[in-house]
Design a protein around this motif. Structure first.
Motif, PDB file in Angstrom:
ATOM      1  N   LEU A 140       0.823  -1.211   0.000  1.00  0.00           N
ATOM      2  CA  LEU A 140       0.000   0.000   0.000  1.00  0.00           C
ATOM      3  C   LEU A 140       0.858   1.263   0.000  1.00  0.00           C
ATOM      4  CD1 LEU A 140      -2.780  -1.073   2.540  1.00  0.00           C
ATOM      5  CD2 LEU A 140      -2.941  -0.950   0.043  1.00  0.00           C
ATOM      6  N   ILE A 141       1.943   1.250   0.770  1.00  0.00           N
ATOM      7  CA  ILE A 141       2.832   2.415   0.816  1.00  0.00           C
ATOM      8  C   ILE A 141       3.485   2.642  -0.542  1.00  0.00           C
ATOM      9  CG2 ILE A 141       4.971   3.317   1.817  1.00  0.00           C
ATOM     10  CD1 ILE A 141       4.216   1.859   4.414  1.00  0.00           C
TER      11      ILE A 141
ATOM     12  N   ASN B 138       2.486   1.556  -3.426  1.00  0.00           N
ATOM     13  CA  ASN B 138       1.470   1.892  -4.419  1.00  0.00           C
ATOM     14  C   ASN B 138       1.096   3.371  -4.326  1.00  0.00           C
ATOM     15  OD1 ASN B 138      -0.505   1.186  -6.484  1.00  0.00           O
ATOM     16  ND2 ASN B 138      -2.039   1.480  -4.875  1.00  0.00           N
ATOM     17  N   GLU B 139       0.994   3.888  -3.095  1.00  0.00           N
ATOM     18  CA  GLU B 139       0.658   5.298  -2.901  1.00  0.00           C
ATOM     19  C   GLU B 139       1.766   6.207  -3.437  1.00  0.00           C
ATOM     20  OE1 GLU B 139      -1.934   8.314  -1.754  1.00  0.00           O
ATOM     21  OE2 GLU B 139      -2.260   6.135  -1.745  1.00  0.00           O
ATOM     22  N   LEU B 140       3.012   5.757  -3.306  1.00  0.00           N
ATOM     23  CA  LEU B 140       4.150   6.550  -3.784  1.00  0.00           C
ATOM     24  C   LEU B 140       4.489   6.260  -5.245  1.00  0.00           C
ATOM     25  CD1 LEU B 140       6.501   6.165  -0.677  1.00  0.00           C
ATOM     26  CD2 LEU B 140       5.097   8.149  -1.278  1.00  0.00           C
ATOM     27  N   ASN B 141       3.708   5.386  -5.856  1.00  0.00           N
ATOM     28  CA  ASN B 141       3.938   5.012  -7.252  1.00  0.00           C
ATOM     29  C   ASN B 141       5.329   4.408  -7.446  1.00  0.00           C
ATOM     30  OD1 ASN B 141       3.101   4.727  -9.930  1.00  0.00           O
ATOM     31  ND2 ASN B 141       3.962   6.704 -10.539  1.00  0.00           N
TER      32      ASN B 141
END
Length: 271
Positions: free
Chosen positions: A124-125, A127-130
């Motif tokens: 999730l981390i 993915n959020e930071l791409n």
């Protein structure tokens, strides 16, 4: 029973165990040179006409790209882990910080948590930071994963350095950098090589994080090997060929560094 007979029995037993443990690897390499029909046959064949179809098929599926990703991730993570572990191990052995036992317990406790428990928040981390499917981010994750073990190993090697040598260097005016790099590090290079090789092997063989944090651009060799088993069946010959290729870098690295590995792992065994 005399000593000679005991020695012969021990040697025979050792060779028997070596052959038992080595046989699956030998059979894997053998299957890599078989045709798919021969490798998948219910009647195993030791004698056959060798072919290279499995190796060709592995490279036709783009294995060279996955090998390059594995090499990048394993090498980068190993360099990071070793560079960070050297001053950490030094501080926990020769120039000790306060509460050494608590720090060591914290380091090793990070390895107790199963990867399945951290992969979701990590996913999730990132993915959020791409930052998913990034080989250098995967390298940082591998470095963090292998750092505790590397620190523990290096600390045991640093503890074997006679403190009198360090004191003599300090009396001669050596600073902290020269003390570590010029005096202590050359004495423990076999241990550093052993720790680096083990860190490299752990990163090279890692499957779970590579499967869940990458998709195509940064995918490494272990998930690629798993792709040969799908709903259509298990392609044993090409899988064996690909696994043989994937094992070669680690085997070569171990063979090249075998003297340093043996010396490093045996440091501290005999006082």
């Amino acid at each position: 029973m005399n000593a000679r007979t005991k020695g012969t029995l021990l040697t025979t037993l050792t060779w028997a165990l070596v052959l038992i443990f080595f046989f699956p690897i030998f059979w894997m390499v053998l299957n890599g040179f078989k045709r798919e029909s021969v490798a998948s046959s219910v009647n195993p064949s030791l004698f056959f006409e060798p072919v290279t179809e499995g190796f060709t098929a592995a490279f036709d599926r783009g294995m060279q790209g996955y090998l390059l990703n594995s090499l990048t991730a394993a090498t980068t993570s190993t360099v990071i882990a070793v560079v960070l572990a050297i001053p950490a191990a030094y501080a926990l052995s020769i120039r000790r910080v306060k509460n050494v036992e608590g720090t060591l317990t914290f380091f090793i406790s990070t390895r107790f948590m199963p990867l399945a428990a951290i992969v979701l928040p990590l996913f999730l981390i990132l993915n959020e930071l791409n930052l998913l499917d990034n080989i250098y981010v995967l390298s940082l994750v591998y470095a963090a994963m292998n750092l505790p073990v590397t620190v523990w190993m290096m600390r045991s090697f640093f503890l074997e350095v006679p403190f009198e040598i360090v004191e003599a260097a300090r009396v001669d005016g050596a600073g902290l950098w020269r003390e570590i790099v010029g005096i202590v590090l050359p004495l423990v290079l076999p241990g550093v090589a052993a720790a680096a090789l083990i860190s490299f092997i752990f990163a090279w063989n890692e499957y779970f994080l590579a499967l869940n944090l990458t998709s195509s651009a940064a995918r490494t060799t272990p998930p690629f090997l798993g792709s040969f088993v799908d709903g259509r069946g298990q392609f044993l010959a090409v899988l064996s060929a690909a696994a043989t290729i994937a094992a070669l870098p680690v085997i070569i690295a171990g063979w090249v560094a075998q003297k340093q590995l043996v010396r490093g792992l045996s440091m501290g065994a005999i006082k």
